[in-house]
Design a protein around this motif. Sequence first.
Motif, mmCIF file in Angstrom:
data_model
loop_
_atom_site.group_PDB
_atom_site.id
_atom_site.type_symbol
_atom_site.label_atom_id
_atom_site.label_comp_id
_atom_site.label_asym_id
_atom_site.label_seq_id
_atom_site.Cartn_x
_atom_site.Cartn_y
_atom_site.Cartn_z
ATOM 1 N N UNK A 9 0.829 -1.202 0.000
ATOM 2 C CA UNK A 9 0.000 0.000 0.000
ATOM 3 C C UNK A 9 0.869 1.260 0.000
ATOM 4 N N UNK A 10 1.946 1.231 0.785
ATOM 5 C CA UNK A 10 2.837 2.394 0.842
ATOM 6 C C UNK A 10 3.507 2.638 -0.506
ATOM 7 N N UNK A 11 3.965 1.559 -1.140
ATOM 8 C CA UNK A 11 4.598 1.694 -2.459
ATOM 9 C C UNK A 11 3.605 2.243 -3.477
ATOM 10 N N UNK A 12 2.354 1.754 -3.417
ATOM 11 C CA UNK A 12 1.326 2.225 -4.350
ATOM 12 C C UNK A 12 1.034 3.714 -4.097
ATOM 13 N N UNK A 13 0.973 4.093 -2.834
ATOM 14 C CA UNK A 13 0.687 5.485 -2.491
ATOM 15 C C UNK A 13 1.768 6.422 -3.018
ATOM 16 N N UNK A 14 3.027 6.040 -2.817
ATOM 17 C CA UNK A 14 4.120 6.897 -3.271
ATOM 18 C C UNK A 14 4.237 6.913 -4.793
ATOM 19 N N UNK A 15 3.894 5.816 -5.427
ATOM 20 C CA UNK A 15 3.878 5.803 -6.891
ATOM 21 C C UNK A 15 2.806 6.751 -7.422
ATOM 22 N N UNK A 16 1.641 6.740 -6.773
ATOM 23 C CA UNK A 16 0.576 7.664 -7.177
ATOM 24 C C UNK A 16 0.977 9.112 -6.933
ATOM 25 N N UNK A 17 1.664 9.334 -5.801
ATOM 26 C CA UNK A 17 2.120 10.694 -5.496
ATOM 27 C C UNK A 17 3.154 11.160 -6.520
ATOM 28 N N UNK A 18 4.052 10.253 -6.892
ATOM 29 C CA UNK A 18 5.048 10.592 -7.908
ATOM 30 C C UNK A 18 4.365 10.917 -9.242
ATOM 31 N N UNK A 19 3.383 10.107 -9.611
ATOM 32 C CA UNK A 19 2.663 10.342 -10.872
ATOM 33 C C UNK A 19 1.960 11.691 -10.840
ATOM 34 N N UNK A 20 1.401 12.042 -9.681
ATOM 35 C CA UNK A 20 0.712 13.327 -9.559
ATOM 36 C C UNK A 20 1.695 14.491 -9.729
ATOM 37 N N UNK A 21 2.845 14.393 -9.081
ATOM 38 C CA UNK A 21 3.838 15.459 -9.203
ATOM 39 C C UNK A 21 4.439 15.490 -10.606
ATOM 40 N N UNK A 22 4.571 14.321 -11.222
ATOM 41 C CA UNK A 22 5.092 14.276 -12.585
ATOM 42 C C UNK A 22 4.127 14.976 -13.541
ATOM 43 N N UNK A 23 2.838 14.727 -13.350
ATOM 44 C CA UNK A 23 1.818 15.383 -14.171
ATOM 45 C C UNK A 23 1.867 16.900 -13.965
ATOM 46 N N UNK A 24 2.040 17.301 -12.703
ATOM 47 C CA UNK A 24 2.127 18.735 -12.418
ATOM 48 C C UNK A 24 3.358 19.346 -13.084
ATOM 49 N N UNK A 25 4.463 18.588 -13.091
ATOM 50 C CA UNK A 25 5.689 19.081 -13.734
ATOM 51 C C UNK A 25 5.490 19.254 -15.232
ATOM 52 N N UNK A 26 4.848 18.267 -15.872
ATOM 53 C CA UNK A 26 4.596 18.362 -17.318
ATOM 54 C C UNK A 26 3.632 19.508 -17.624
ATOM 55 N N UNK A 27 2.624 19.655 -16.757
ATOM 56 C CA UNK A 27 1.654 20.731 -16.947
ATOM 57 C C UNK A 27 2.340 22.089 -16.828
ATOM 58 N N UNK A 28 3.238 22.197 -15.842
ATOM 59 C CA UNK A 28 3.950 23.459 -15.656
ATOM 60 C C UNK A 28 4.926 23.723 -16.798
ATOM 61 N N UNK A 29 5.479 22.655 -17.369
ATOM 62 C CA UNK A 29 6.361 22.822 -18.523
ATOM 63 C C UNK A 29 5.587 23.391 -19.710
ATOM 64 N N UNK A 30 4.365 22.848 -19.919
ATOM 65 C CA UNK A 30 3.526 23.386 -20.996
ATOM 66 C C UNK A 30 3.171 24.843 -20.732
ATOM 67 N N UNK A 31 2.881 25.139 -19.468
ATOM 68 C CA UNK A 31 2.566 26.519 -19.108
ATOM 69 C C UNK A 31 3.781 27.423 -19.339
#
Length: 213
Positions: A128-150
């Motif tokens: 569960x912890x590994x899944x949670x951190x993977x989801x958190x990483x994916x969320x921050x990665x999406x934010x990074x890509x979104x900010x790059x587009x911005x």
Amino acid sequence: MRKYNLLSLDTGKDMVTDALRKADALSASANFDLLTIEGKIKQIDTYKAEGRNLLEIPQISSNPTVATLRAEKMRLEQEQNIQSERYYERPPTMVALANKIIITETDLNKAIESAIADQRALLTEAIQRARTYEEEYSRHEKASLDLRDRSIEYNSIQQQRDAARNSYNDILKRLNDLKTRKNFEKVPVHLLDRAVINPKQNAPNKDDIARTG
């Protein structure tokens, strides 16, 4: 920019990059822990399948209840050996001691199963912890890509703004030049009296030159 409540684009990029880096480190650590626990569970299952001594596994033998009952069983067995050397028959003392050993061994086996259950619970938590951190990483990665587009959009707008500003400054300079020229043309200019040539030529006065010299 509003989404991240940032003061500037650079600040936003730094914050998102830092969060992404931390999430990546946490995800890597959680996955490492998961692999470690999975290895221990696999070892436990192998020992059970082969009928080997589970007390050889540190995660089980180090369990406080298991360690206490194991020590008690070893003490009773040692006492039983001493009593067996003293008595050839089975007096009540030996019978009671044998019963204690059986009870202790039963409790020890239960404690071992409980320790195994604890390890499996740790495995569930690690998953569960590994899944949670993977989801958190994916969320921050999406934010990074979104900010790059911005950032690309922001830089494009900034270039357009600079071009418009330069054009405005050029137009303003031209208007100022035209205004200055028009104001200059409005200034009244009068011709001075024309110069008249003296028809009489005056020769130099030598006496005056000598006196002043």
